[in-house]
Design an enzyme around this catalytic site. Structure first.
Site, PDB file in Angstrom:
ATOM      1  N   ALA A   1      -4.296  13.318  -2.768  1.00 21.08           N
ATOM      2  CA  ALA A   1      -3.979  13.672  -1.201  1.00 21.08           C
ATOM      3  C   ALA A   1      -4.783  14.790  -0.666  1.00 21.08           C
ATOM      4  CB  ALA A   1      -2.383  14.100  -1.142  1.00 21.08           C
TER       5      ALA A   1
ATOM      6  N   GLU B   1      -2.441   2.294  -8.767  1.00 19.51           N
ATOM      7  CA  GLU B   1      -1.654   1.378  -7.869  1.00 19.51           C
ATOM      8  C   GLU B   1      -1.895   2.052  -6.471  1.00 19.51           C
ATOM      9  OE1 GLU B   1       0.473   2.086 -10.534  1.00 19.51           O
ATOM     10  OE2 GLU B   1       0.192   0.278 -11.526  1.00 19.51           O
TER      11      GLU B   1
ATOM     12  N   ASN C   1      -2.100   0.996   2.777  1.00 20.78           N
ATOM     13  CA  ASN C   1      -2.983   2.282   2.687  1.00 20.78           C
ATOM     14  C   ASN C   1      -4.348   1.989   2.764  1.00 20.78           C
ATOM     15  OD1 ASN C   1      -3.748   4.924   2.558  1.00 20.78           O
ATOM     16  ND2 ASN C   1      -2.071   5.520   0.874  1.00 20.78           N
TER      17      ASN C   1
ATOM     18  N   TYR D   1     -11.209   4.341  -2.691  1.00 21.97           N
ATOM     19  CA  TYR D   1     -11.195   3.801  -3.984  1.00 21.97           C
ATOM     20  C   TYR D   1     -12.445   2.647  -3.991  1.00 21.97           C
ATOM     21  CZ  TYR D   1      -6.708   5.739  -4.473  1.00 21.97           C
ATOM     22  OH  TYR D   1      -5.859   6.863  -4.532  1.00 21.97           O
TER      23      TYR D   1
HETATM   24  C1  LIG Z   1      -6.780   9.057   1.358  1.00 22.70           C
HETATM   25  C2  LIG Z   1      -6.971  10.239   1.458  1.00 22.70           C
HETATM   26  C3  LIG Z   1      -6.601  11.063   0.218  1.00 22.70           C
HETATM   27  C4  LIG Z   1      -8.356  10.686   1.735  1.00 22.70           C
HETATM   28  O1  LIG Z   1      -8.838  11.933   1.565  1.00 22.70           O
HETATM   29  P1  LIG Z   1     -10.087  12.530   2.529  1.00 22.70           P
HETATM   30  O2  LIG Z   1     -10.416  13.769   1.716  1.00 22.70           O
HETATM   31  O3  LIG Z   1      -9.937  12.621   3.854  1.00 22.70           O
HETATM   32  O4  LIG Z   1     -11.238  11.460   2.028  1.00 22.70           O
HETATM   33  P2  LIG Z   1     -12.837  11.925   1.939  1.00 22.70           P
HETATM   34  O5  LIG Z   1     -13.099  12.580   3.179  1.00 22.70           O
HETATM   35  O6  LIG Z   1     -13.278  12.271   0.665  1.00 22.70           O
HETATM   36  O7  LIG Z   1     -13.230  10.243   2.263  1.00 22.70           O
HETATM   37  C5  LIG Z   1     -14.059   9.561   1.350  1.00 22.70           C
HETATM   38  C6  LIG Z   1     -14.590   8.060   1.885  1.00 22.70           C
HETATM   39  O8  LIG Z   1     -13.084   7.465   1.807  1.00 22.70           O
HETATM   40  C7  LIG Z   1     -13.053   6.528   2.913  1.00 22.70           C
HETATM   41  N1  LIG Z   1     -11.958   6.978   3.808  1.00 22.70           N
HETATM   42  C8  LIG Z   1     -11.166   8.035   3.800  1.00 22.70           C
HETATM   43  N2  LIG Z   1     -10.383   8.088   4.751  1.00 22.70           N
HETATM   44  C9  LIG Z   1     -10.372   7.046   5.503  1.00 22.70           C
HETATM   45  C10 LIG Z   1      -9.844   6.540   6.484  1.00 22.70           C
HETATM   46  N3  LIG Z   1      -8.925   7.276   7.087  1.00 22.70           N
HETATM   47  N4  LIG Z   1     -10.284   5.341   7.050  1.00 22.70           N
HETATM   48  C11 LIG Z   1     -11.228   4.603   6.404  1.00 22.70           C
HETATM   49  N5  LIG Z   1     -11.854   5.110   5.287  1.00 22.70           N
HETATM   50  C12 LIG Z   1     -11.552   6.221   4.761  1.00 22.70           C
HETATM   51  C13 LIG Z   1     -14.392   6.694   3.660  1.00 22.70           C
HETATM   52  O9  LIG Z   1     -15.219   5.825   2.953  1.00 22.70           O
HETATM   53  C14 LIG Z   1     -14.685   8.111   3.317  1.00 22.70           C
HETATM   54  O10 LIG Z   1     -16.183   8.344   3.419  1.00 22.70           O
HETATM   55  P3  LIG Z   1     -16.687   9.020   4.642  1.00 22.70           P
HETATM   56  O11 LIG Z   1     -16.029   9.971   5.481  1.00 22.70           O
HETATM   57  O12 LIG Z   1     -18.232   9.299   4.445  1.00 22.70           O
HETATM   58  O13 LIG Z   1     -16.889   7.416   5.686  1.00 22.70           O
HETATM   59  C15 LIG Z   1      -6.205  11.085   2.592  1.00 22.70           C
HETATM   60  O14 LIG Z   1      -6.273  10.374   3.884  1.00 22.70           O
HETATM   61  C16 LIG Z   1      -4.705  11.403   2.184  1.00 22.70           C
HETATM   62  O15 LIG Z   1      -4.426  12.410   1.753  1.00 22.70           O
HETATM   63  N6  LIG Z   1      -3.763  10.287   2.727  1.00 22.70           N
HETATM   64  C17 LIG Z   1      -2.280  10.326   2.298  1.00 22.70           C
HETATM   65  C18 LIG Z   1      -1.923  10.455   1.064  1.00 22.70           C
HETATM   66  C19 LIG Z   1      -2.391   9.057   0.376  1.00 22.70           C
HETATM   67  O16 LIG Z   1      -2.106   8.073   0.789  1.00 22.70           O
HETATM   68  N7  LIG Z   1      -3.075   9.102  -0.891  1.00 22.70           N
HETATM   69  C20 LIG Z   1      -3.485   8.158  -1.382  1.00 22.70           C
HETATM   70  C21 LIG Z   1      -2.227   7.444  -2.430  1.00 22.70           C
HETATM   71  S1  LIG Z   1      -2.622   6.242  -3.571  1.00 22.70           S
END
Ligand SMILES: CC(C)(COP(=O)(O)OP(=O)(O)OC[C@H]1O[C@@H](n2cnc3c(N)ncnc32)[C@H](O)[C@@H]1OP(=O)(O)O)[C@@H](O)C(=O)NCCC(=O)NCCS
Length: 161
Positions: free
Chosen positions: A87, A120, A125, A132
């Site tokens: 997260a 998983e 999401n 991933y």
């Molecule tokens: C999923 C999550 C962890 C991503 O965190 P983040 O720090 O924003 O991710 P990053 O900036 O490292 O993103 C890396 C890549 O992931 C993909 N990505 C991340 N967020 C995205 C979004 N909202 N939509 C589409 N692609 C996305 C992109 O490919 C991105 O690369 P880019 O920014 O160069 O396009 C964040 O949205 C989060 O905390 N979500 C809520 C918790 C959650 O659902 N966790 C996963 C549980 S399985």
């Protein structure tokens, strides 16, 4: 040929974060991120238990301050790395923080001899699934009604390390 997560890791991060293992004193800021990141957050008790399991690792991402802006939880069992949770603080997203955490997790797994990484993720999401996929995880199955809170299906994803 480059592996997908290597090219992802080589992308210049927009945020500078330091990564380290979580310690019990981090519980409060980590829980704050957890509560803001999930509609159905884990309890403090679950985090405490993960801190005690010898097979479990929680890495936190810290910005200067210091301020915890993200974390990843994974298990390392035999030759498998299992990612339980990742997260990023909502205000800090799309700066490469989750990418840094996942890159470090995969690197540590390889060092320990892991051959496979699994996880998983909720079917809805999209952000996490995209993240991933950029690392080379692929969908290998569905666990119907896996998430008891809303009866949502989980997608099982896997990556050879
Ligand atoms: C999923 C999550 C962890 C991503 O965190 P983040 O720090 O924003 O991710 P990053 O900036 O490292 O993103 C890396 C890549 O992931 C993909 N990505 C991340 N967020 C995205 C979004 N909202 N939509 C589409 N692609 C996305 C992109 O490919 C991105 O690369 P880019 O920014 O160069 O396009 C964040 O949205 C989060 O905390 N979500 C809520 C918790 C959650 O659902 N966790 C996963 C549980 S399985």
């Amino acid at each position: 040929m480059r592996r997908p997560e290597e090219s992802a890791a080589q992308a210049v991060p927009k945020a500078t974060v330091a990564l380290r293992r979580m310690v019990p004193a981090d519980l409060e800021p980590v829980m704050a991120v957890e509560r803001r990141a999930f509609k159905h957050p884990w309890s403090e008790e679950l985090f405490r238990r993960e801190l005690e399991h010898e097979w479990s690792t929680i890495l936190v991402a810290e910005k200067p301050g210091p301020c915890i802006v993200g974390f990843i939880i994974y298990w390392s069992v035999h030759d498998e790395l299992h990612i339980l949770n990742v997260a990023t603080e909502p205000a800090e997203r799309r700066q490469g923080i989750a990418r840094c955490l996942l890159t470090e997790c995969v690197a540590r797994g390889r060092t320990k001899g892991a051959a496979l990484a699994t996880l998983e993720v909720r079917k809805s999401n999209v952000a996490a699934i995209k993240l991933y996929e950029t690392f080379g995880f692929r969908s290998v199955g569905i666990r119907p009604n896996y998430y008891a809170d809303e009866g949502e299906d989980a997608i099982v994803m896997l990556m050879d390390l």
